[in-house]
Design a protein around this motif. Structure first.
Motif, PDB file in Angstrom:
ATOM      1  N   UNK A  96       0.782  -1.235   0.000  1.00  4.47           N
ATOM      2  CA  UNK A  96       0.000   0.000   0.000  1.00  4.47           C
ATOM      3  C   UNK A  96       0.815   1.288   0.000  1.00  4.47           C
ATOM      4  N   UNK A  97       2.068   1.225   0.446  1.00  2.00           N
ATOM      5  CA  UNK A  97       2.806   2.464   0.665  1.00  2.00           C
ATOM      6  C   UNK A  97       4.204   2.412   0.065  1.00  2.00           C
ATOM      7  N   UNK A  98       4.707   3.615  -0.178  1.00  2.00           N
ATOM      8  CA  UNK A  98       6.050   3.785  -0.711  1.00  2.00           C
ATOM      9  C   UNK A  98       6.680   4.991  -0.029  1.00  2.00           C
ATOM     10  N   UNK A  99       7.979   5.147  -0.231  1.00  2.75           N
ATOM     11  CA  UNK A  99       8.651   6.334   0.269  1.00  2.75           C
ATOM     12  C   UNK A  99       9.387   6.122   1.575  1.00  2.75           C
ATOM     13  N   UNK A 100       9.927   7.223   2.045  1.00  2.00           N
ATOM     14  CA  UNK A 100      10.780   7.217   3.228  1.00  2.00           C
ATOM     15  C   UNK A 100      10.095   6.637   4.460  1.00  2.00           C
ATOM     16  N   UNK A 101       8.891   7.087   4.767  1.00  2.00           N
ATOM     17  CA  UNK A 101       8.228   6.641   5.993  1.00  2.00           C
ATOM     18  C   UNK A 101       7.818   5.177   5.896  1.00  2.00           C
ATOM     19  N   UNK A 102       7.442   4.729   4.716  1.00  2.00           N
ATOM     20  CA  UNK A 102       7.136   3.307   4.522  1.00  2.00           C
ATOM     21  C   UNK A 102       8.391   2.465   4.758  1.00  2.00           C
ATOM     22  N   UNK A 103       9.507   2.930   4.226  1.00  2.00           N
ATOM     23  CA  UNK A 103      10.775   2.228   4.458  1.00  2.00           C
ATOM     24  C   UNK A 103      11.135   2.235   5.942  1.00  2.00           C
ATOM     25  N   UNK A 104      10.880   3.358   6.600  1.00  2.00           N
ATOM     26  CA  UNK A 104      11.157   3.447   8.028  1.00  2.00           C
ATOM     27  C   UNK A 104      10.257   2.472   8.804  1.00  2.00           C
ATOM     28  N   UNK A 105       9.018   2.321   8.386  1.00  2.00           N
ATOM     29  CA  UNK A 105       8.110   1.376   9.050  1.00  2.00           C
ATOM     30  C   UNK A 105       8.660  -0.042   8.974  1.00  2.00           C
ATOM     31  N   UNK A 106       9.271  -0.372   7.867  1.00  2.00           N
ATOM     32  CA  UNK A 106       9.876  -1.698   7.716  1.00  2.00           C
ATOM     33  C   UNK A 106      11.151  -1.791   8.545  1.00  2.00           C
ATOM     34  N   UNK A 107      12.003  -0.790   8.478  1.00  2.00           N
ATOM     35  CA  UNK A 107      13.248  -0.814   9.259  1.00  2.00           C
ATOM     36  C   UNK A 107      12.973  -0.894  10.757  1.00  2.00           C
ATOM     37  N   UNK A 108      12.027  -0.099  11.219  1.00  2.00           N
ATOM     38  CA  UNK A 108      11.688  -0.119  12.654  1.00  2.00           C
ATOM     39  C   UNK A 108      11.120  -1.475  13.037  1.00  2.00           C
ATOM     40  N   UNK A 109      10.304  -2.056  12.179  1.00  2.00           N
ATOM     41  CA  UNK A 109       9.717  -3.361  12.492  1.00  2.00           C
ATOM     42  C   UNK A 109      10.792  -4.446  12.581  1.00  2.00           C
ATOM     43  N   UNK A 110      11.823  -4.343  11.752  1.00  2.00           N
ATOM     44  CA  UNK A 110      12.927  -5.305  11.828  1.00  2.00           C
ATOM     45  C   UNK A 110      13.638  -5.196  13.174  1.00  2.00           C
ATOM     46  N   UNK A 111      13.866  -3.981  13.622  1.00  2.00           N
ATOM     47  CA  UNK A 111      14.498  -3.778  14.931  1.00  2.00           C
ATOM     48  C   UNK A 111      13.606  -4.287  16.061  1.00  2.00           C
ATOM     49  N   UNK A 112      12.321  -4.012  15.957  1.00  2.00           N
ATOM     50  CA  UNK A 112      11.367  -4.472  16.981  1.00  2.00           C
ATOM     51  C   UNK A 112      11.359  -5.994  17.034  1.00  2.00           C
ATOM     52  N   UNK A 113      11.291  -6.633  15.882  1.00  4.22           N
ATOM     53  CA  UNK A 113      11.249  -8.101  15.842  1.00  4.22           C
ATOM     54  C   UNK A 113      12.515  -8.703  16.451  1.00  4.22           C
ATOM     55  N   UNK A 114      13.672  -8.141  16.125  1.00  3.92           N
ATOM     56  CA  UNK A 114      14.936  -8.652  16.685  1.00  3.92           C
ATOM     57  C   UNK A 114      14.972  -8.502  18.196  1.00  3.92           C
ATOM     58  N   UNK A 115      14.609  -7.323  18.662  1.00  2.00           N
ATOM     59  CA  UNK A 115      14.641  -7.069  20.101  1.00  2.00           C
ATOM     60  C   UNK A 115      13.631  -7.940  20.846  1.00  2.00           C
ATOM     61  N   UNK A 116      12.425  -8.033  20.307  1.00  2.00           N
ATOM     62  CA  UNK A 116      11.396  -8.840  20.966  1.00  2.00           C
ATOM     63  C   UNK A 116      11.806 -10.313  21.012  1.00  2.00           C
ATOM     64  N   UNK A 117      12.302 -10.825  19.912  1.00  2.00           N
ATOM     65  CA  UNK A 117      12.722 -12.230  19.876  1.00  2.00           C
ATOM     66  C   UNK A 117      13.820 -12.476  20.903  1.00  2.00           C
ATOM     67  N   UNK A 118      14.784 -11.579  20.971  1.00  4.14           N
ATOM     68  CA  UNK A 118      15.873 -11.705  21.935  1.00  4.14           C
ATOM     69  C   UNK A 118      15.349 -11.683  23.364  1.00  4.14           C
ATOM     70  N   UNK A 119      14.490 -10.712  23.669  1.00  5.13           N
ATOM     71  CA  UNK A 119      13.982 -10.573  25.041  1.00  5.13           C
ATOM     72  C   UNK A 119      13.082 -11.740  25.431  1.00  5.13           C
ATOM     73  N   UNK A 120      12.286 -12.249  24.513  1.00  4.97           N
ATOM     74  CA  UNK A 120      11.407 -13.387  24.833  1.00  4.97           C
ATOM     75  C   UNK A 120      12.235 -14.644  25.079  1.00  4.97           C
ATOM     76  N   UNK A 121      13.271 -14.840  24.283  1.00  8.11           N
ATOM     77  CA  UNK A 121      14.169 -15.981  24.484  1.00  8.11           C
ATOM     78  C   UNK A 121      14.881 -15.856  25.829  1.00  8.11           C
TER      79      UNK A 121
END
Length: 126
Positions: A96-121
């Motif tokens: 649905x989206x393109x551009x800087x903020x869309x890319x940031x939404x993906x980048x932030x989600x990657x960081x969130x997923x890594x941190x959450x996975x680490x903390x849950x483990x």
């Protein structure tokens, strides 16, 4: 495709994502059976969360880690679960989206997923 620019865009993105994720056979049960989220209460929190992250609006008041630890105690949230969450989020953004903020939404989600996975483990090991 349009740029991700407004609160309404975030609401549309989050709604599309949750429509997808709660039906997903790999992780949907976390939302429907383990956490038993009530979408009418949960979605506004997610709008505020992403609005805070992407637009710097401090509308989110909460503790994402604290909210996930009890779920992790009932059923382990493991790396493949976070990988699937990330896959669904990226696909939803990119459809649905393109551009800087869309890319940031993906980048932030990657960081969130890594941190959450680490903390849950880590929490499971303690």
């Amino acid at each position: 495709m349009k740029k991700l620019e407004t609160r309404e865009d975030i609401e549309n993105l989050v709604n599309s994502f949750y429509n997808r994720v709660i039906k997903d056979e790999k992780i949907g049960f976390f939302f429907t059976e383990v956490a038993r989220i009530e979408l009418e209460k949960h979605l506004p929190k997610m709008y505020a969360f992403w609005e805070s992250i992407l637009f710097g609006q401090m509308t989110y008041k909460g503790n994402p880690m604290g909210a996930h630890f009890p779920v992790n105690e009932v059923h382990a949230m493991e790396q493949p679960h976070f990988d699937r969450w990330l896959e669904l989020w990226k696909a939803t953004v990119e459809e649905s989206f393109t551009g800087y903020t869309a890319n940031m939404a993906i980048n932030k989600s990657e960081n969130i997923a890594k941190l959450m996975a680490f903390k849950m483990e880590l929490a499971r090991r303690l």
